[in-house]
Design an enzyme around this catalytic site. Structure first.
Site, mmCIF file in Angstrom:
data_model
loop_
_atom_site.group_PDB
_atom_site.id
_atom_site.type_symbol
_atom_site.label_atom_id
_atom_site.label_comp_id
_atom_site.label_asym_id
_atom_site.label_seq_id
_atom_site.Cartn_x
_atom_site.Cartn_y
_atom_site.Cartn_z
ATOM 1 N N ASP A 439 15.829 35.025 88.193
ATOM 2 C CA ASP A 439 15.165 36.175 87.577
ATOM 3 C C ASP A 439 15.055 35.985 86.068
ATOM 4 O O ASP A 439 15.673 35.078 85.500
ATOM 5 C CB ASP A 439 15.972 37.441 87.921
ATOM 6 C CG ASP A 439 15.229 38.719 87.569
ATOM 7 O OD1 ASP A 439 14.001 38.669 87.388
ATOM 8 O OD2 ASP A 439 15.891 39.771 87.452
ATOM 9 N N GLU A 442 10.907 34.297 82.447
ATOM 10 C CA GLU A 442 9.577 34.134 81.788
ATOM 11 C C GLU A 442 9.675 33.274 80.536
ATOM 12 O O GLU A 442 8.695 32.610 80.237
ATOM 13 C CB GLU A 442 9.002 35.519 81.451
ATOM 14 C CG GLU A 442 8.586 36.308 82.685
ATOM 15 C CD GLU A 442 9.778 36.796 83.508
ATOM 16 O OE1 GLU A 442 10.832 37.058 82.901
ATOM 17 O OE2 GLU A 442 9.672 36.889 84.733
ATOM 18 N N ASP A 515 8.690 43.683 89.041
ATOM 19 C CA ASP A 515 9.127 45.089 89.043
ATOM 20 C C ASP A 515 7.971 46.052 89.241
ATOM 21 O O ASP A 515 7.442 46.632 88.291
ATOM 22 C CB ASP A 515 9.857 45.401 87.737
ATOM 23 C CG ASP A 515 11.149 44.618 87.622
ATOM 24 O OD1 ASP A 515 11.630 44.107 88.662
ATOM 25 O OD2 ASP A 515 11.679 44.508 86.505
HETATM 26 C C1 GLC Z 1 14.826 42.577 86.818
HETATM 27 C C2 GLC Z 1 14.329 42.115 88.182
HETATM 28 C C3 GLC Z 1 14.842 43.044 89.242
HETATM 29 C C4 GLC Z 1 16.352 43.077 89.178
HETATM 30 C C5 GLC Z 1 16.827 43.507 87.809
HETATM 31 C C6 GLC Z 1 18.335 43.424 87.646
HETATM 32 O O1 GLC Z 1 14.256 43.791 86.480
HETATM 33 O O2 GLC Z 1 12.947 41.993 88.199
HETATM 34 O O3 GLC Z 1 14.387 42.612 90.504
HETATM 35 O O4 GLC Z 1 16.861 43.922 90.158
HETATM 36 O O5 GLC Z 1 16.236 42.684 86.818
HETATM 37 O O6 GLC Z 1 18.787 42.145 87.858
#
Ligand code: GLC
Length: 829
Positions: A439, A442, A515
């Site tokens: 995650d 980017e 998200d």
């Molecule tokens: C980011 C991710 C989401 C995750 C969050 C906490 O917003 O896109 O999927 O739950 O971080 O890790």
């Protein structure tokens, strides 16, 4: 080797650089002041765009051709009969050959020629002509019938970048009145990109909206469709890149980047499917995922402590709702430090993971790139000691705040760092973790958004600033994860998921769309994004079912589960501040409908798995928008809700509240309504009832759909027989059925079973043939046939010359019988 008309004896120099060509003064066709919003020097000095002048010289070196106007050079490479690469060097010096997207530029061409005509140079292959106009250096492409598929509207051009060095590089093509454009990854907008201007710059886009751009991924590849003929352009440039599909000037399609080279691949069609397949020839396909990863996944930010995880997993088993993947979001870690555990919440993770595995759950954990600056934290110390973290231009560390607080970030473009990162999963793998969720790559930084431009990257030896590395950072992170897991898990297939990516990321990971929001608009967006990702070379994709932020009601959640059943990747996820969001959280009738659809997902697993194999081996996408079915039907350019799942199942999700029926377009040919086997003739729109319990699902006539019995998780029970749903057709139709161990790489050694079925009906006879390939033998013995749509009442079944006497013909006109899986031919009369 090649049969060339103009040939030289010169070879490429050892470093693959083209030889020096005679220089003459650069011809400046035109000068203009260019107002460029993103151009940091715009206010300081007028910027001069320079264009290629007339080409006056060509040299050939094998399949590479070098043209020059005296100063600039253009390289044309014949990669295959259908793929041609174009590259431009404003002052004649090409950059060194390197691409994260195209790991190996293998030329697979048989015959090509260079013609030197009075008006043009022309390079021809068996399928494509590449024309280089002698008058103005316009480059165009045509097919063997001399139909022009793509042509420059102005010559390739560039602007010097005084601040950073290098150039802004531009290509501009003619845009035809009815030309439609597809691809470009995850753009949250209409499928056809005509009239839009878009940017590629990986961006953390929490709760993104319709038309928001850019968001998480950069896939600089589009498919053009004009007069029913498709071609693709893959602009392999990792800098911030821009595409304009007739937005600024309705007659022009442009693509440009803030640095790097104007380097693009022309990918010939004529079918959209050909273009996608050939794009995969360049950038690779997704490896076979573990079979369980095609099941249902349950996620939340976050399930903790351990008792909560167990409550959820037990809930699945008690509610008899199948589930394979259970996710641990950032709260499993100690202060969000990657590769640590919060022992208060998870005192014995290894024991927990083992016990979850015994109930059929595979544990997937999240990992972020930000490493907390903390000398008491071993991972930080190691990274610091080995200089693995990114640095600014003046050698300061790149620091930014993310979940753990102040962080530094590994430079995943450095192969040594990738190897190190890969080893860090050792303990997690020992504990039994089956998958890793990548995650914030980017990369995302709180406040600043991302890294500043001046951050330096090793870039596999081709050093560069963040301007060049930004869009590949996430892909290189998940590559490091995937390659590390692959080593650590020995012969087992790792499962990885990533938020950010660049072209080629499909070689390492699945993706989710980021998200999103619990709204009907986002359900619709998710549908479009998954279709678009599929066409853009990212087959294994899905949305956060239910919407990440906000609260869905039972209806929205159920409609999302229904659509998600037909997403290649099926995971429900929700933000921490929302109500509980498991498939039973909304009570009845929602729970029962959610169960029915998740069960359907498991029944169709062998079909999805076979479709995945077709992707892996042949480069077919898994989801295929209706426009890909019938690209010469102009109306299909506007139809965007429907897609096929593989090539056999047409799905039309319901995306509006309270919708009791909806209009569905069925492509030409015969279709069977999946739920009751009604035969419908396609080539028209029909109304289909859509009470909450159902969505329109149709199966193409002639299909053979393999189904497994419903299981609560992959591997729950030994499969005793496979059901084959056979749908009558009077024209022959092929279907594939792929099986293997489902979790090892043995398929790379041909240990798999690929069966091909051909269904063909004629008057009062249906013939079904089976051929097999591969070295794997499934353990079950029999198929259980369900043959639907016979236009006659069956009285006789002959299998490999012997009569089958034990069969029933149901009231619903379905012929049912059992037979050994090794049959070669069945005749039903
Ligand atoms: C980011 C991710 C989401 C995750 C969050 C906490 O917003 O896109 O999927 O739950 O971080 O890790």
């Amino acid at each position: 080797m090649e049969d060339n008309i103009l040939s030289t004896t010169e070879q490429l120099s050892p470093n693959n650089q083209p030889p020096e060509l005679p220089t003459s003064k650069l011809i400046e066709q035109e000068e203009e002041i260019f107002h460029h919003v993103n151009n940091p020097v715009a206010g300081l000095k007028p910027i001069v765009k320079k264009y290629l002048g007339a080409p006056n010289h060509v040299e050939q070196h094998g399949n590479r051709f070098y043209f020059t106007d005296g100063e600039a050079k253009v390289e044309v490479i014949v990669v295959t009969d259908e793929i041609i690469r174009i590259r431009m060097a404003p002052h004649g010096v090409f950059l060194e050959e390197f691409s994260y997207a195209v790991p190996k530029l293998e030329a697979k061409v048989s015959v090509f020629h260079l013609y030197d005509d009075p008006e043009e140079y022309r390079i021809t292959t068996n399928t494509v002509n590449c024309h280089i106009s002698k008058k103005d250096f316009f480059i165009s492409f045509s097919d063997r019938q001399n139909h022009v598929t793509s042509s420059d509207a102005v010559p390739m051009h560039w602007e010097e970048n005084v601040q950073f060095g290098g150039y802004y590089v531009y290509g501009t093509k003619v845009c035809h009145t009815e030309e439609a454009f597809y691809g470009l990854g995850d753009k949250p907008t209409d499928l056809n990109l005509r009239g839009k201007r878009l940017v590629n710059w990986n961006t953390d886009a929490y709760s993104f909206g319709w038309n928001q751009d850019p968001i998480y991924r950069s896939i600089p590849f589009y498919i053009s469709l004009n007069e029913g003929i498709a071609h693709g352009i893959f602009f392999d440039n990792t800098f911030k890149s821009h595409f304009d599909f007739g937005a600024e000037d309705r007659d022009k399609t442009s693509f440009w980047a803030d640095g790097g080279e104007l380097q693009y691949y022309y990918i010939h069609g004529p079918h959209m499917m050909d273009v996608v397949k050939r794009y995969h020839v360049l950038t690779g396909t997704h490896p076979m995922p573990p079979l369980w990863a095609l099941g249902y996944h349950q996620c939340r930010w976050s399930y903790y402590p351990e008792s909560k995880v167990r409550k959820v997993t037990t809930g699945f088993r008690e509610n008899k709702i199948p589930c394979d993947g259970i996710y641990l979001d950032i709260d499993y870690m100690d202060g969000y430090r990657c590769f640590t555990w919060n022992r208060k919440y998870f005192p014995e993770p290894k024991k927990m993971i083992k016990e979850l595995a015994a109930q059929g759950f595979k544990t997937v954990v999240i990992i972020d790139p930000g490493i907390r600056v903390d000398d008491n934290y071993a991972i930080f110390r190691e990274g610091k000691k080995n200089r693995y973290f990114c640095r600014r231009s003046d050698d300061y560390f790149m620091e930014g705040h993310v979940w753990p607080g102040r962080c530094q970030f590994p430079d995943f473009t450095n192969p040594e760092v990738r190897t190190w990162w890969g080893t860090l999963f050792d303990e997690l793998v020992q504990m039994g973790v089956a998958g890793v969720w990548n995650d914030m790559n980017e990369p995302a930084v709180f406040g600043a958004g991302t890294f500043p431009d001046d951050v330096r990257h090793q870039y596999d030896g081709f050093r560069g600033s963040h301007r060049k590395a930004h869009n590949v950072y996430g892909m290189q992170m998940v590559r490091a994860t995937y390659e590390g897991l692959r080593k650590l898990m020995k012969n087992k297939r790792p499962f990885t998921i990533t938020r950010a990516g660049y072209s080629g990321v499909q070689r390492y990971s699945s993706v989710w769309t980021g998200d999103n929001v619990a709204s009907w608009e986002h359900l619709r967006l998710g549908n479009l994004q998954c279709q678009r990702l599929s066409m853009s070379g990212i087959p294994f994709c899905g949305t956060d079912i239910g919407g990440f932020s906000g609260e869905p009601d039972g209806e929205l959640f159920t409609r999302w589960i229904q659509m998600g059943t037909f997403s290649p990747f099926m995971r429900a996820h929700s933000a921490g501040d929302t109500k509980e969001r498991e498939p039973w959280s909304f009570g009845e009738p929602f729970t029962a409908i959610n169960r029915k659809f998740i069960e359907l997902r498991y029944k169709l697993l062998p079909y999805l798995y076979s479709t995945f194999w077709e992707h892996h081996r042949y480069g077919f996408p898994i989801l295929r928008p209706v426009v890909m079915q019938e690209q010469d039907e102009i109306n299909n350019q506007a139809r965007q809700d429907e897609f096929t799942y593989g090539d056999k199942i047409l799905v039309c999700p319901v995306m509006e509240p309270g919708q009791q029926s909806r209009r569905v377009y069925l492509p030409k040919g015969n279709w069977f309504y999946y739920w009751d086997n009604t035969l419908v003739e396609g080539g028209c729109e029909i109304d289909v009832a859509t009470p909450l319990e159902t969505i329109p699902v149709f199966v193409k006539a002639g299909s053979v759909l393999p189904e497994y019995p419903v299981m609560q998780y992959v591997g729950e029970k030994e499969i005793e027989e496979v059901r084959l749903n056979v749908y009558y057709s009077d024209t022959p139709v092929n279907s594939f059925f792929f099986e293997d161990y489902g979790e090892t790489f043995a398929y790379e050694q041909d240990i798999y079973s690929e069966k091909k079925f051909v269904v063909s009906g004629k008057e009062n006879l249906l013939t079904l043939q089976q051929t097999m390939e591969g070295l794997y033998t499934p353990r079950y013995e029999n198929y259980c046939f369900h043959v639907a749509g016979l236009p006659f009442k069956p009285t006789k079944i002959i299998a490999d010359g012997k009569p089958v006497t034990d069969f029933i013909y149901t009231e619903g006109n379905v012929l049912e019988f059992k037979l050994t899986k090794n049959f070669k031919q069945i005749e039903i009369a």
